[in-house]
Design an enzyme around this catalytic site. Structure first.
Site, PDB file in Angstrom:
ATOM      1  N   ASP A  58      24.506   1.747  -7.671  1.00 39.59           N
ATOM      2  CA  ASP A  58      24.977   3.142  -7.360  1.00 39.59           C
ATOM      3  C   ASP A  58      24.345   3.940  -8.547  1.00 39.59           C
ATOM      4  O   ASP A  58      23.734   3.400  -9.354  1.00 39.59           O
ATOM      5  CB  ASP A  58      26.399   3.015  -7.596  1.00 39.59           C
ATOM      6  CG  ASP A  58      26.981   2.269  -8.644  1.00 39.59           C
ATOM      7  OD1 ASP A  58      26.311   2.080  -9.788  1.00 39.59           O
ATOM      8  OD2 ASP A  58      27.764   1.335  -8.500  1.00 39.59           O
ATOM      9  N   ASP A  98      10.069  12.258   2.880  1.00 37.19           N
ATOM     10  CA  ASP A  98       9.959  11.148   4.113  1.00 37.19           C
ATOM     11  C   ASP A  98       9.215  11.624   5.279  1.00 37.19           C
ATOM     12  O   ASP A  98       9.155  12.743   5.610  1.00 37.19           O
ATOM     13  CB  ASP A  98      11.596  10.684   4.105  1.00 37.19           C
ATOM     14  CG  ASP A  98      11.566   9.525   5.008  1.00 37.19           C
ATOM     15  OD1 ASP A  98      11.343   8.406   4.399  1.00 37.19           O
ATOM     16  OD2 ASP A  98      11.929   9.583   6.239  1.00 37.19           O
ATOM     17  N   HIS A 137       9.540   0.484  -0.842  1.00 38.42           N
ATOM     18  CA  HIS A 137      10.822  -0.229  -0.315  1.00 38.42           C
ATOM     19  C   HIS A 137      10.480  -0.537   1.183  1.00 38.42           C
ATOM     20  O   HIS A 137      11.347  -1.209   1.826  1.00 38.42           O
ATOM     21  CB  HIS A 137      11.922   0.589  -0.315  1.00 38.42           C
ATOM     22  CG  HIS A 137      11.855   2.115   0.352  1.00 38.42           C
ATOM     23  ND1 HIS A 137      10.883   2.786   0.048  1.00 38.42           N
ATOM     24  CD2 HIS A 137      12.437   2.249   1.251  1.00 38.42           C
ATOM     25  CE1 HIS A 137      11.217   3.925   0.919  1.00 38.42           C
ATOM     26  NE2 HIS A 137      11.869   3.680   1.796  1.00 38.42           N
ATOM     27  N   ASP A 138       9.304  -0.242   1.510  1.00 36.61           N
ATOM     28  CA  ASP A 138       9.000  -0.682   3.298  1.00 36.61           C
ATOM     29  C   ASP A 138       7.915  -1.844   2.984  1.00 36.61           C
ATOM     30  O   ASP A 138       7.452  -1.998   4.284  1.00 36.61           O
ATOM     31  CB  ASP A 138       8.441   0.440   3.660  1.00 36.61           C
ATOM     32  CG  ASP A 138       9.437   1.581   3.825  1.00 36.61           C
ATOM     33  OD1 ASP A 138      10.747   1.485   4.078  1.00 36.61           O
ATOM     34  OD2 ASP A 138       8.996   2.911   3.877  1.00 36.61           O
ATOM     35  N   ASP A 180      24.442  -2.151 -10.014  1.00 39.10           N
ATOM     36  CA  ASP A 180      25.913  -1.893  -9.697  1.00 39.10           C
ATOM     37  C   ASP A 180      26.750  -1.703 -10.945  1.00 39.10           C
ATOM     38  O   ASP A 180      26.827  -2.640 -11.446  1.00 39.10           O
ATOM     39  CB  ASP A 180      26.051  -3.151  -8.577  1.00 39.10           C
ATOM     40  CG  ASP A 180      27.696  -2.974  -8.251  1.00 39.10           C
ATOM     41  OD1 ASP A 180      28.190  -1.865  -8.276  1.00 39.10           O
ATOM     42  OD2 ASP A 180      28.029  -4.161  -7.876  1.00 39.10           O
ATOM     43  N   ASP A 184      30.943  -3.836  -6.504  1.00 41.73           N
ATOM     44  CA  ASP A 184      30.822  -3.897  -5.124  1.00 41.73           C
ATOM     45  C   ASP A 184      29.688  -4.635  -4.580  1.00 41.73           C
ATOM     46  O   ASP A 184      29.665  -4.792  -3.283  1.00 41.73           O
ATOM     47  CB  ASP A 184      31.117  -2.802  -4.447  1.00 41.73           C
ATOM     48  CG  ASP A 184      30.172  -1.550  -4.556  1.00 41.73           C
ATOM     49  OD1 ASP A 184      29.007  -2.088  -5.128  1.00 41.73           O
ATOM     50  OD2 ASP A 184      30.329  -0.427  -3.845  1.00 41.73           O
ATOM     51  N   ASP A 200      14.808  11.701  -2.764  1.00 46.83           N
ATOM     52  CA  ASP A 200      14.185  11.683  -1.593  1.00 46.83           C
ATOM     53  C   ASP A 200      14.636  12.630  -0.543  1.00 46.83           C
ATOM     54  O   ASP A 200      15.966  12.594  -0.375  1.00 46.83           O
ATOM     55  CB  ASP A 200      14.274  10.155  -1.318  1.00 46.83           C
ATOM     56  CG  ASP A 200      13.488   9.545  -0.527  1.00 46.83           C
ATOM     57  OD1 ASP A 200      12.676  10.187   0.471  1.00 46.83           O
ATOM     58  OD2 ASP A 200      12.954   8.428  -0.757  1.00 46.83           O
ATOM     59  N   GLU A 216       5.297  11.252   1.840  1.00 46.68           N
ATOM     60  CA  GLU A 216       4.896  10.097   2.473  1.00 46.68           C
ATOM     61  C   GLU A 216       4.118  10.434   3.682  1.00 46.68           C
ATOM     62  O   GLU A 216       4.544  10.850   4.644  1.00 46.68           O
ATOM     63  CB  GLU A 216       6.078   9.461   2.732  1.00 46.68           C
ATOM     64  CG  GLU A 216       5.990   8.015   3.623  1.00 46.68           C
ATOM     65  CD  GLU A 216       7.008   7.448   4.408  1.00 46.68           C
ATOM     66  OE1 GLU A 216       6.874   6.134   4.557  1.00 46.68           O
ATOM     67  OE2 GLU A 216       7.682   8.269   5.061  1.00 46.68           O
TER      68      GLU A 216
HETATM   69  C1  GLC Z   1      10.507   6.373   5.578  1.00 46.08           C
HETATM   70  C2  GLC Z   1      11.024   5.516   4.863  1.00 46.08           C
HETATM   71  C3  GLC Z   1      11.554   4.233   5.401  1.00 46.08           C
HETATM   72  C4  GLC Z   1      12.487   4.811   6.445  1.00 46.08           C
HETATM   73  C5  GLC Z   1      11.876   5.812   7.507  1.00 46.08           C
HETATM   74  C6  GLC Z   1      12.814   6.326   8.284  1.00 46.08           C
HETATM   75  O1  GLC Z   1       8.982   5.436   6.340  1.00 46.08           O
HETATM   76  O2  GLC Z   1      10.302   5.184   3.581  1.00 46.08           O
HETATM   77  O3  GLC Z   1      12.437   3.428   4.692  1.00 46.08           O
HETATM   78  O4  GLC Z   1      13.251   3.913   7.334  1.00 46.08           O
HETATM   79  O5  GLC Z   1      10.864   6.871   6.563  1.00 46.08           O
HETATM   80  O6  GLC Z   1      13.399   7.641   7.720  1.00 46.08           O
END
Ligand code: GLC
Length: 519
Positions: A32, A207, A318-319, A24, A28, A101, A257
């Protein structure tokens, strides 16, 4: 004929940066783009070749940026367009590639396209999204369910009172699905790719790439056959997207993905060589910690994917709960060696190079709809005793709690420790860079002892990994020099015979082969 140069996305290693949680710059409490630019030293010292940034586009943040309301602008939380340009330029100046992304399956419900589409049944953009009459009594048009199931299964349809029809959303109601059967959508989305390609981005993580082909008849999902994703049209659409990238100089790359838990279904996305360059393998990511399981999965992918296909291995993003939390701290070191020595392109998730674990989030701090806050906790850069409670991530109040372990696991602390997880990653990456057999070399699984996964790369290197929490004999044939061990007490430089070598609990080794004995 000149030898064909290996494209960067085959030999390189990619680090995923989740910008909200990386650094950051303005206090905040939310990371970023200038924060990322300010921390590029970390990437360079780590030795990665590319960075993939999770979305930073304009967004109401219902899904923290995966609900895009303007594909061609930066959300003020993350900075401005000039900051994205500056990031690309600064990364390129260091020889780092930059991947953005791209979210093609859906937009935010505040996107101008959706506002127009929902305004009336006759709007020219009505068909940019998927609208259907509800069933009897307002029932959803079919049995498709939305992907976020933490709070129970929910229909992927929401009735819009204003026009009396329901719209499709594979995720949140705030994320309406685009209609890829509508040619204008294809054109508009290709234009968003070109916008960033023109600004110099080296490629995209796509994505839910498998979801942009759906049954146009909207047939019900059936056991063994889903109609809401992986429909044959997806391949035509990905070929067209590949065409856009191929129109640019400089090896622009698309990694999908493709969340299909069946490698037979995954392989076609990368096998022919004219669709995705790479596809993340979620069969691999979801494996329990076992030598036989990992070996079987890698061998199966090698068998199923054609000669033009190139694997993309990842164990975190991140999921998903973090590697060190799923498998434990010892196995996490072995997992790092596995990821960085298999044939294929490794993707690391920020913080896994520090061995971060999931951070417990008190109920009043939970912000994600699907339970993914623990792995999104911000990066501790400095020990709090030196940098304050923001641990160098922020001077303000972090949007998610920082690990209570920050004093010990902060990047600057690990950088000076020869036995840290960060040092192990740096050593693995530098060895990989110096050893062509580890990037382009062939892969061959080896006969080995119980709980050992051993493989040879390019006839020159053998990797042997002990998946057990106790010592195990490697039991493979071959002799050579031990180049690197995952154990803090290293045996580096020793001559070893893999037939008699015993690995410590949770130990992995890389051996430069001087002699492979024929079985
Ligand atoms: C993908 C992303 C995830 C997001 C989902 C909807 O799985 O990695 O974080 O919530 O798509 O866009």
């Amino acid at each position: 004929m000149a030898e064909r140069e290996i494209p960067w996305w085959r030999s390189g290693v990619v680090l995923q940066v989740y910008p909200r949680s990386f650094a950051d710059s303005d206090g905040d409490g939310i990371g970023d783009l200038p924060g990322v630019t300010g921390r590029l030293d970390h990437l360079e010292d780590l030795g990665v070749d590319a960075v993939w940034l999770s979305p930073f586009y304009r967004s109401p943040m219902a899904d923290f940026g995966y609900d895009v309301s303007d594909h061609t602008d930066v959300d003020p939380i993350f900075g401005e367009l000039a900051d994205a340009d500056a990031l690309i330029e600064a990364a390129h100046a260091r020889g780092l590639r930059v991947i953005f992304d791209w979210v093609p399956n859906h937009t935010s419900d505040r996107h101008a396209w959706f506002l127009a589409s929902r305004s009336s049944r006759d709007d020219p953009q009505r068909d940019w999204y998927v609208w259907r009459d509800p069933g009897p009594g307002g029932a959803p048009p079919n049995n498709w369910t939305s992907a976020f199931s933490l709070h129970g299964e929910a229909s992927s349809w929401t009735l819009d009172e204003h026009t009396g029809q329901s719209y499709l959303h594979s995720f949140l109601p705030e994320q309406p699905d685009l209609n890829w059967d509508e040619p204008a959508v294809v054109g508009a989305m290709h234009a968003t790719l070109r916008f960033w390609l023109d600004r110099g981005v080296d490629g995209f993580r796509i994505d839910v790439a498998h979801a942009i082909g759906k049954d146009p008849e909207l047939g019900d999902n059936e056991p063994g056959r889903r109609h809401d994703q992986d429909w044959p049209t997806v391949h035509t659409r990905l070929r067209a997207i590949r065409g856009v990238l191929d129109g640019y100089e400089g090896d622009r790359m698309a990694v999908g993905e493709v969340y299909l838990l069946d490698q037979g279904a995954l392989a076609p996305y990368v096998s022919v060589g004219d669709e995705l360059h790479l596809a993340h393998n979620f069969v691999f990511l979801n494996l329990p910690w076992s030598a036989t399981g990992f070996r079987a999965t890698v061998d199966e992918f090698e068998r199923l994917a054609g000669p033009d296909a190139w694997p993309a291995w990842c164990l975190g993003n991140h999921d998903h709960p973090r590697i060190a939390s799923r498998y434990g701290p010892g196995p996490a070191r072995v997992a790092a060696m596995l990821l960085l020595t298999l044939r294929g392109t490794p993707f690391l998730f920020q913080g896994d190079e520090l061995g971060l674990t999931d951070v417990e989030i008190p109920p009043d701090r939970v912000v994600d709809v699907d339970g993914r806050d623990p792995e999104r906790s911000p990066i501790p850069w400095e020990p709090p005793s030196r940098a304050g409670p923001g641990a160098g991530f922020t001077t303000g109040e972090p949007w998610l709690p920082i690990t209570p372990d920050a004093e010990r696991v902060a990047a600057s602390v690990q950088a000076g420790d020869p036995e840290s997880m960060l040092t192990l990653h740096r050593k693995l990456l530098s060895l990989r860079r110096a050893t062509p057999a580890l990037t382009e070399g062939s892969y061959r699984g080896l006969e080995a002892g119980e709980d050992i996964y051993a493989y040879e790369r390019g006839g020159e290197v053998i990797v042997a990994l002990n998946f057990a929490p106790e010592p195990r004999a490697v039991g493979a044939s071959g002799e050579g020099t031990l180049l690197l061990s995952t154990r803090p007490v290293a045996r580096e430089g020793m001559e070893v015979d893999l037939a008699t070598l015993v690995l410590e609990a949770d130990e992995g080794v890389i051996v430069a082969v001087s002699r492979v004995r024929c079985p």
